[in-house]
Design a protein around this motif. Structure first.
Motif, PDB file in Angstrom:
ATOM      1  N   VAL A   1      78.225  -5.735  85.638  1.00 49.35           N
ATOM      2  CA  VAL A   1      78.496  -6.780  84.761  1.00 49.35           C
ATOM      3  C   VAL A   1      79.461  -6.217  83.313  1.00 49.35           C
ATOM      4  CG1 VAL A   1      76.249  -7.918  85.270  1.00 49.35           C
ATOM      5  CG2 VAL A   1      76.572  -6.309  83.331  1.00 49.35           C
ATOM      6  N   ALA A   2      80.246  -7.292  82.997  1.00 48.84           N
ATOM      7  CA  ALA A   2      80.611  -6.828  81.667  1.00 48.84           C
ATOM      8  C   ALA A   2      80.205  -8.128  80.795  1.00 48.84           C
ATOM      9  CB  ALA A   2      82.314  -7.182  81.660  1.00 48.84           C
ATOM     10  N   LEU A   3      79.909  -7.889  79.493  1.00 55.86           N
ATOM     11  CA  LEU A   3      79.286  -8.914  78.513  1.00 55.86           C
ATOM     12  C   LEU A   3      80.757  -9.725  77.889  1.00 55.86           C
ATOM     13  CD1 LEU A   3      76.580  -6.670  76.822  1.00 55.86           C
ATOM     14  CD2 LEU A   3      76.377  -8.217  78.967  1.00 55.86           C
ATOM     15  N   ARG A   4      80.615 -10.776  78.356  1.00 55.56           N
ATOM     16  CA  ARG A   4      81.799 -11.579  77.465  1.00 55.56           C
ATOM     17  C   ARG A   4      81.063 -12.008  76.061  1.00 55.56           C
ATOM     18  NH1 ARG A   4      84.713 -17.259  79.100  1.00 55.56           N
ATOM     19  NH2 ARG A   4      85.605 -17.582  76.953  1.00 55.56           N
ATOM     20  N   ILE A   5      81.913 -11.388  75.142  1.00 57.99           N
ATOM     21  CA  ILE A   5      81.564 -11.380  73.894  1.00 57.99           C
ATOM     22  C   ILE A   5      82.383 -12.315  73.195  1.00 57.99           C
ATOM     23  CG2 ILE A   5      81.286  -9.978  71.562  1.00 57.99           C
ATOM     24  CD1 ILE A   5      81.075  -7.584  73.526  1.00 57.99           C
ATOM     25  N   ASN A   6      81.955 -13.289  72.276  1.00 54.26           N
ATOM     26  CA  ASN A   6      82.600 -14.279  71.533  1.00 54.26           C
ATOM     27  C   ASN A   6      83.111 -13.507  69.970  1.00 54.26           C
ATOM     28  OD1 ASN A   6      83.453 -16.390  69.733  1.00 54.26           O
ATOM     29  ND2 ASN A   6      81.998 -17.605  70.713  1.00 54.26           N
ATOM     30  N   PRO A   7      84.511 -13.153  70.106  1.00 55.51           N
ATOM     31  CA  PRO A   7      84.807 -12.240  68.880  1.00 55.51           C
ATOM     32  C   PRO A   7      85.022 -13.107  67.704  1.00 55.51           C
ATOM     33  CG  PRO A   7      86.588 -12.716  70.289  1.00 55.51           C
ATOM     34  CD  PRO A   7      85.478 -13.357  71.012  1.00 55.51           C
ATOM     35  N   ASN A   8      84.851 -14.626  67.763  1.00 57.26           N
ATOM     36  CA  ASN A   8      85.337 -15.346  66.504  1.00 57.26           C
ATOM     37  C   ASN A   8      86.620 -15.206  66.279  1.00 57.26           C
ATOM     38  OD1 ASN A   8      84.423 -17.506  65.017  1.00 57.26           O
ATOM     39  ND2 ASN A   8      83.854 -16.118  63.217  1.00 57.26           N
ATOM     40  N   VAL A   9      87.517 -15.224  66.933  1.00 58.49           N
ATOM     41  CA  VAL A   9      88.942 -15.038  66.883  1.00 58.49           C
ATOM     42  C   VAL A   9      89.472 -16.544  67.145  1.00 58.49           C
ATOM     43  CG1 VAL A   9      91.203 -14.351  67.641  1.00 58.49           C
ATOM     44  CG2 VAL A   9      89.163 -12.628  67.223  1.00 58.49           C
ATOM     45  N   ASN A  10      90.346 -17.159  65.996  1.00 60.01           N
ATOM     46  CA  ASN A  10      90.929 -18.504  66.374  1.00 60.01           C
ATOM     47  C   ASN A  10      92.089 -18.194  67.201  1.00 60.01           C
ATOM     48  OD1 ASN A  10      91.771 -21.137  66.207  1.00 60.01           O
ATOM     49  ND2 ASN A  10      91.360 -21.428  63.915  1.00 60.01           N
ATOM     50  N   ALA A  11      92.330 -18.995  68.205  1.00 56.38           N
ATOM     51  CA  ALA A  11      93.551 -18.921  69.001  1.00 56.38           C
ATOM     52  C   ALA A  11      94.593 -19.655  68.534  1.00 56.38           C
ATOM     53  CB  ALA A  11      93.195 -19.060  70.555  1.00 56.38           C
TER      54      ALA A  11
ATOM     55  N   ASN B   1      79.105  -9.912  98.628  1.00 58.09           N
ATOM     56  CA  ASN B   1      80.335  -9.368  98.950  1.00 58.09           C
ATOM     57  C   ASN B   1      80.717  -8.143  97.949  1.00 58.09           C
ATOM     58  OD1 ASN B   1      82.081 -11.235 100.738  1.00 58.09           O
ATOM     59  ND2 ASN B   1      80.816 -12.627  99.466  1.00 58.09           N
ATOM     60  N   ASP B   2      79.843  -7.674  97.174  1.00 58.21           N
ATOM     61  CA  ASP B   2      79.931  -6.436  96.259  1.00 58.21           C
ATOM     62  C   ASP B   2      81.210  -6.770  95.278  1.00 58.21           C
ATOM     63  OD1 ASP B   2      78.959  -4.125  95.400  1.00 58.21           O
ATOM     64  OD2 ASP B   2      80.114  -3.033  96.741  1.00 58.21           O
ATOM     65  N   ILE B   3      81.381  -7.730  94.799  1.00 58.82           N
ATOM     66  CA  ILE B   3      82.481  -7.901  93.840  1.00 58.82           C
ATOM     67  C   ILE B   3      82.429  -6.943  92.795  1.00 58.82           C
ATOM     68  CG2 ILE B   3      82.573 -10.636  94.485  1.00 58.82           C
ATOM     69  CD1 ILE B   3      81.441 -10.921  91.844  1.00 58.82           C
ATOM     70  N   ALA B   4      83.426  -6.978  92.234  1.00 56.95           N
ATOM     71  CA  ALA B   4      83.885  -5.831  90.950  1.00 56.95           C
ATOM     72  C   ALA B   4      83.082  -6.097  90.079  1.00 56.95           C
ATOM     73  CB  ALA B   4      85.499  -6.006  90.701  1.00 56.95           C
ATOM     74  N   CYS B   5      82.816  -7.497  89.395  1.00 58.85           N
ATOM     75  CA  CYS B   5      82.158  -7.548  88.197  1.00 58.85           C
ATOM     76  C   CYS B   5      81.714  -8.994  87.868  1.00 58.85           C
ATOM     77  CB  CYS B   5      83.053  -7.126  86.914  1.00 58.85           C
ATOM     78  SG  CYS B   5      82.257  -6.814  85.378  1.00 58.85           S
ATOM     79  N   PHE B   6      80.641  -9.213  87.286  1.00 52.41           N
ATOM     80  CA  PHE B   6      80.163 -10.618  86.711  1.00 52.41           C
ATOM     81  C   PHE B   6      80.642 -10.647  85.261  1.00 52.41           C
ATOM     82  CE2 PHE B   6      77.644  -9.881  90.633  1.00 52.41           C
ATOM     83  CZ  PHE B   6      77.546 -11.329  91.162  1.00 52.41           C
ATOM     84  N   ASN B   7      81.569 -11.498  84.696  1.00 54.87           N
ATOM     85  CA  ASN B   7      81.542 -11.517  83.415  1.00 54.87           C
ATOM     86  C   ASN B   7      80.049 -12.513  82.781  1.00 54.87           C
ATOM     87  OD1 ASN B   7      83.927 -10.199  83.555  1.00 54.87           O
ATOM     88  ND2 ASN B   7      85.155 -11.837  83.759  1.00 54.87           N
TER      89      ASN B   7
END
Length: 384
Positions: A133-143, A104-110
């Motif tokens: 693709v976009a790289l999902r990065i774990n920023p080590n931010v405590n929510a 389906n030619d989607i916008a982006c895979f995270n």
């Protein structure tokens, strides 16, 4: 403020979900206005509520969607969301789901891991397409939210850790069927302290420079969602403060020319417009407690049992006189089947209608058939 048509409710079989469509409309209009102020892009997180009427209304505002399963993607496309607005996230994408996204030619895979990136590349090679693709990065931010819905720390299963990033980028450079779009983040859910988002912005600014120094330009920055709602006073703030939320990113995220900023909003869009309506079955006198036993249970709304979440509970009979203290519980054969303890409410009587507020997100979409219970009904303010 949601006004319940209690006279009409009396003839309806409980439990059921009731959606205030006017409030949903006002919320969507506010999000669109405030996001357009800065040229931000909105994707609705389907996992929060996949009700067809809710999705159809959101689609009318030209928002994209954030999907975490192939079936979410399939439903969104069938309901009219354009493929160019679909982003696909999740740590465990199956081959058929990736293939659907490519078809389906989607916008982006995270993308959440090197292993996943390798699979996407191989499947894209087979069909002769480049996967964006976009790289999902774990920023080590405590929510600073419940540990079940915190997703941005080193010990969480989500995302690519900072220590892994160099290896992932070097491998990605060799993949001819991968087109790098940018960075994706999501630090958690039900975040009410905007300083957490400020910290995320500052971390993204650092990572931007890291990518640019390696001659990779992140054209797209996706900061996920996670903006919380007021579960304690839903009528006091029926629409979350999107003005302040978006302004944090405008003020602290250093966007470069030609960059796009994307959001994946779920709970903050739909939570306040949905309510679970139930009926009192029995009032049980305990030794030290009084129980109001409802016909709705954890099968209808699992958040209190799963997350120890608190929802405002209202007795729609709203009797005068002194309030009475109740534990409000459901009929399921589990001690965790409780909606609230030691709540001071107008006197409860058998047959009284009860509204469990702010149930539009992670409510109907998480219904189960445990104890072989039927699914709750669904009604809307513009049709009931």
């Amino acid at each position: 403020m949601t006004i319940f048509p209690t006279e009409k409710f009396k003839d309806l079989r409980t439990p059921f979900y009731y959606y205030d469509m006017s409030l949903l409309e006002e919320t969507l209009a506010f999000i669109k206005r405030e996001s357009q102020r800065y040229g931000f892009h909105i994707h609705y997180a389907v996992k929060a509520n996949a009700n067809d009427r809710i999705l159809e209304r959101i689609c009318q505002y030209d928002f994209g969607v954030d999907c975490v399963s192939g079936n979410e993607m399939k439903k969104a496309l069938e309901l009219g969301f354009p493929p160019g607005g679909v982003v696909f996230a999740g740590v465990g994408k199956t081959d058929w789901e990736i293939e659907m996204g490519l078809e389906n030619d989607i916008a982006c895979f995270n993308v959440e891991s090197l292993a996943e990136l390798e699979v996407i590349h191989e499947l894209a090679r087979k069909v002769g397409k480049k996967a964006r693709v976009a790289l999902r990065i774990n920023p080590n931010v405590n929510a600073n939210t419940h540990h079940y819905i915190t997703t941005g720390l080193d010990e969480n299963k989500f995302g690519i850790g900072i220590s892994e990033l160099e290896k992932v980028v070097e491998e990605m450079r060799q993949m001819k069927y991968i087109q790098f779009q940018g960075m994706h983040f999501h630090i958690g859910s039900q975040i009410t302290d905007l300083d957490n988002f400020k910290e995320l912005c500052l971390r993204i600014n650092e990572l931007q420079e890291w990518f640019i120094s390696r001659h990779l330009f992140p054209r797209l920055i996706n900061v996920g969602g996670g903006f919380g709602v007021d579960y304690h006073d839903p009528d006091g703030m029926p629409i979350p403060d999107f003005y302040s939320y978006f302004k944090v990113f405008k003020d602290f995220l250093e966007l470069k020319p030609d960059q796009e900023l994307h959001f994946e909003l779920g709970r903050s869009v739909v939570a306040q417009c949905g309510n679970l309506i139930s009926r009192v079955l029995y009032v049980k006198e305990g030794v030290k407690k009084r129980f109001a036993i409802l016909d709705a249970g954890m099968t209808d709304l699992i958040r209190p049992a799963l997350y120890q979440a608190s929802h405002k509970i209202e007795n729609l009979a709203d009797r005068d006189g002194e309030k009475v203290r109740y534990d409000v519980v459901g009929p399921i054969c589990e001690s965790s089947d409780s909606f609230g303890k030691a709540l001071d409410l107008p006197e409860m009587k058998r047959g009284d209608l009860v509204a469990i507020r702010s149930a539009g997100a992670y409510g109907e979409v998480m219904v189960s058939h445990y104890n072989l219970r039927k699914e709750p009904g669904t009604y809307y303010s513009d049709t009931v």
